[in-house]
Write a protein that holds these residues in place. Structure first.
Motif, PDB file in Angstrom:
ATOM      1  N   ALA A  16       0.788  -1.435   0.051  1.00 56.53           N
ATOM      2  CA  ALA A  16       0.087   0.080   0.112  1.00 56.53           C
ATOM      3  C   ALA A  16       0.795   1.117   0.055  1.00 56.53           C
ATOM      4  O   ALA A  16       2.053   1.426   0.351  1.00 56.53           O
ATOM      5  CB  ALA A  16      -0.885  -0.131   1.278  1.00 56.53           C
ATOM      6  N   THR A  17       0.358   2.159  -0.504  1.00 57.09           N
ATOM      7  CA  THR A  17       0.856   3.680  -0.393  1.00 57.09           C
ATOM      8  C   THR A  17      -0.105   4.571   0.032  1.00 57.09           C
ATOM      9  O   THR A  17      -0.959   4.557   0.037  1.00 57.09           O
ATOM     10  CB  THR A  17       1.394   3.947  -1.998  1.00 57.09           C
ATOM     11  OG1 THR A  17       0.330   3.964  -2.898  1.00 57.09           O
ATOM     12  CG2 THR A  17       2.379   2.903  -2.464  1.00 57.09           C
ATOM     13  N   GLN A  18       0.526   5.715   0.226  1.00 59.16           N
ATOM     14  CA  GLN A  18      -0.232   7.088   0.675  1.00 59.16           C
ATOM     15  C   GLN A  18      -0.570   7.544  -0.598  1.00 59.16           C
ATOM     16  O   GLN A  18      -0.133   7.495  -1.677  1.00 59.16           O
ATOM     17  CB  GLN A  18       0.728   8.015   1.233  1.00 59.16           C
ATOM     18  CG  GLN A  18       1.684   7.627   2.503  1.00 59.16           C
ATOM     19  CD  GLN A  18       2.584   8.608   2.814  1.00 59.16           C
ATOM     20  OE1 GLN A  18       2.058   9.631   3.210  1.00 59.16           O
ATOM     21  NE2 GLN A  18       3.856   8.091   3.076  1.00 59.16           N
ATOM     22  N   LEU A 191       4.939   7.931  -6.832  1.00 58.45           N
ATOM     23  CA  LEU A 191       5.988   8.783  -6.448  1.00 58.45           C
ATOM     24  C   LEU A 191       6.715   8.817  -5.217  1.00 58.45           C
ATOM     25  O   LEU A 191       6.080   8.247  -4.202  1.00 58.45           O
ATOM     26  CB  LEU A 191       5.331  10.200  -6.702  1.00 58.45           C
ATOM     27  CG  LEU A 191       5.057  10.873  -8.078  1.00 58.45           C
ATOM     28  CD1 LEU A 191       4.165  10.133  -8.835  1.00 58.45           C
ATOM     29  CD2 LEU A 191       4.952  12.352  -8.016  1.00 58.45           C
ATOM     30  N   PHE A 192       8.026   9.082  -5.173  1.00 63.09           N
ATOM     31  CA  PHE A 192       8.760   8.969  -4.118  1.00 63.09           C
ATOM     32  C   PHE A 192       9.627  10.186  -4.156  1.00 63.09           C
ATOM     33  O   PHE A 192      10.088  10.880  -5.166  1.00 63.09           O
ATOM     34  CB  PHE A 192       9.790   7.765  -4.375  1.00 63.09           C
ATOM     35  CG  PHE A 192       9.099   6.528  -4.584  1.00 63.09           C
ATOM     36  CD1 PHE A 192       8.987   5.495  -3.674  1.00 63.09           C
ATOM     37  CD2 PHE A 192       8.781   6.224  -5.760  1.00 63.09           C
ATOM     38  CE1 PHE A 192       8.429   4.621  -3.760  1.00 63.09           C
ATOM     39  CE2 PHE A 192       8.150   4.919  -6.061  1.00 63.09           C
ATOM     40  CZ  PHE A 192       7.925   3.915  -4.916  1.00 63.09           C
ATOM     41  N   ASN A 199      17.034   3.962  -1.658  1.00 65.27           N
ATOM     42  CA  ASN A 199      16.194   2.811  -1.740  1.00 65.27           C
ATOM     43  C   ASN A 199      15.711   2.250  -2.896  1.00 65.27           C
ATOM     44  O   ASN A 199      14.791   1.120  -3.069  1.00 65.27           O
ATOM     45  CB  ASN A 199      15.016   2.896  -0.429  1.00 65.27           C
ATOM     46  CG  ASN A 199      15.621   3.386   0.831  1.00 65.27           C
ATOM     47  OD1 ASN A 199      16.611   3.085   1.275  1.00 65.27           O
ATOM     48  ND2 ASN A 199      14.942   4.371   1.229  1.00 65.27           N
ATOM     49  N   LEU A 200      15.760   2.941  -4.047  1.00 59.80           N
ATOM     50  CA  LEU A 200      15.280   2.613  -5.340  1.00 59.80           C
ATOM     51  C   LEU A 200      15.978   1.830  -6.116  1.00 59.80           C
ATOM     52  O   LEU A 200      15.544   1.400  -7.242  1.00 59.80           O
ATOM     53  CB  LEU A 200      14.613   3.697  -6.023  1.00 59.80           C
ATOM     54  CG  LEU A 200      13.373   4.385  -5.296  1.00 59.80           C
ATOM     55  CD1 LEU A 200      13.041   6.120  -5.801  1.00 59.80           C
ATOM     56  CD2 LEU A 200      12.100   3.469  -5.447  1.00 59.80           C
ATOM     57  N   ASP A 232      11.767   0.075   2.302  1.00 61.41           N
ATOM     58  CA  ASP A 232      11.581   1.462   2.851  1.00 61.41           C
ATOM     59  C   ASP A 232      11.092   2.449   1.886  1.00 61.41           C
ATOM     60  O   ASP A 232      10.400   3.430   2.201  1.00 61.41           O
ATOM     61  CB  ASP A 232      12.975   1.713   3.400  1.00 61.41           C
ATOM     62  CG  ASP A 232      13.576   0.961   4.525  1.00 61.41           C
ATOM     63  OD1 ASP A 232      12.536   0.499   5.542  1.00 61.41           O
ATOM     64  OD2 ASP A 232      14.631   0.536   4.568  1.00 61.41           O
ATOM     65  N   ALA A 233      11.337   2.478   0.799  1.00 58.13           N
ATOM     66  CA  ALA A 233      10.925   3.457  -0.415  1.00 58.13           C
ATOM     67  C   ALA A 233       9.239   3.179  -0.420  1.00 58.13           C
ATOM     68  O   ALA A 233       8.589   4.180  -0.344  1.00 58.13           O
ATOM     69  CB  ALA A 233      11.473   2.974  -1.709  1.00 58.13           C
TER      70      ALA A 233
END
Length: 352
Positions: A16-18, A191-192, A199-200, A232-233
């Motif tokens: 999941a992501t924000q 997006l990051f 971490n990518l 972590d990413a």
């Protein structure tokens, strides 16, 4: 303006992501660019291009959208990427990261559109991807009915169009700010923030699938044993699915992974820099720093880190503040004249 957080998740296998922050009911002529740049965070602009001709035609049918593009095509050949079905629409590398897994073809835009249409019903179509085609020179007239009016806000940058089927643009960053409109088909953006570069797992600087280094992690099936920091990413990731007529603002250096979700997709984007044109891309400095700094002893690297903090990353006026203006030289603000002098000096030194 009503800022809302939408329901957005990444592919279930990746976690999941924000959600990305959203603005609703923003009109193009009232686009809050200064606020967006100041906040330095991605924002989805829901429905900002809903009245575009291309958006309306795409809502009718894939063929109607293609006909809209054909009418604006000036007939000049285009280059496009083609990949076999087994690459799953992901322009990437071979297993050794030494070659790309697709080929570049040259032909008429109608040829690429025909191939997309011919395989629109396939479960695993070949990848067809017309990337970053300059609209004004290749599709005159399209911009008149499909434009956000950025020049009126001081952004005089040419828009580009991206045309393809279910293509995945692997996670990468752009050196400039990016405003992208989803015109036909849906797209998922993940997006990051810039600090997630650690971490990518970026791939080679050259070759690259699209001109910029990309994460080597397969977001549809991440190998956490091989790339453990990617977890972590994901904790810092933000995601949203854009519908036709939606746009997204992506600040400079934010990493973004983009998945086209439908059989035919069109995106229109504009890149622009927040600095004057005489200030070149920092990528030149990165290559030079890799050459001159990276392999020095650690004690020297730490000392040079302080030098760069003083002259580059700290306050822009600090290094020359104690000197009278005529003595500041390259420590003065860089204008067009000083930019030309610096370029000439660097070329002369590098050619020795």
């Amino acid at each position: 303006m009503n800022a809302l957080a939408g329901d957005a998740t990444m592919h279930a296998r990746a976690g999941a992501t924000q959600p990305i922050r959203e603005l609703h009911d923003v009109r193009a002529h009232a686009l809050p660019l200064d606020e967006l740049l100041e906040r330095n965070e991605p924002v989805v602009l829901r429905g900002i291009a809903r009245d575009w001709e291309l958006v309306r035609e795409g809502a009718r049918s894939m063929q109607a959208a293609m006909d809209c593009l054909r009418r604006r095509d000036n007939g000049q050949p285009v280059t496009y990427s083609w990949g076999p079905p087994e690459i799953r629409g992901r322009p990437f590398y071979n297993d050794e990261f030494t070659q790309l897994n697709f080929e570049v073809r040259r032909g008429a835009l109608s040829q690429a559109l025909d191939e997309i249409a011919a395989h629109a019903g396939d479960a695993s179509p070949p990848m067809v991807y017309v990337a970053s085609l300059l609209i004004d020179s290749r599709m005159p007239g399209l911009r008149a009915a499909n434009d956000l009016g950025l020049p009126a806000q001081g952004i005089d940058a040419p828009p580009s169009i991206w045309i393809g089927n279910r293509v995945t643009a692997s996670c990468h960053f752009d050196a400039m700010n990016n405003l992208a409109v989803c015109a036909v088909g849906r797209r998922r953006f993940t997006l990051f923030p810039p600090e997630q570069i650690h971490n990518l797992y970026p791939g080679p600087l050259d070759p690259t699938p699209g001109g910029q280094q990309v994460s080597v992690v397969d977001f549809d099936a991440p190998d956490f044993a091989r790339y453990p920091r990617f977890r972590d990413a994901l904790d810092a990731a933000r995601s949203a699915v854009l519908e036709p007529g939606d746009a997204i603002f992506m600040p400079s250096l934010w990493w973004h992974h983009v998945q086209a979700l439908d059989a035919f997709n069109v995106l229109v984007n504009t890149w622009w820099s927040s600095v004057p044109a005489h200030v070149p891309t920092p990528m030149h400095a990165l290559y030079h720093a890799i050459w001159t700094l990276r392999d020095r002893p650690e004690r020297e690297k730490q000392a040079w880190r302080e030098v760069f903090e003083y002259y580059v990353f700290g306050d822009a006026e600090r290094a020359g503040a104690h000197l009278p203006p005529p003595a500041r030289g390259v420590l003065a603000p860089v204008d067009e004249l000083l930019a030309r002098q610096l370029r000439a000096m660097l070329i002369a030194k590098l050619n020795r």
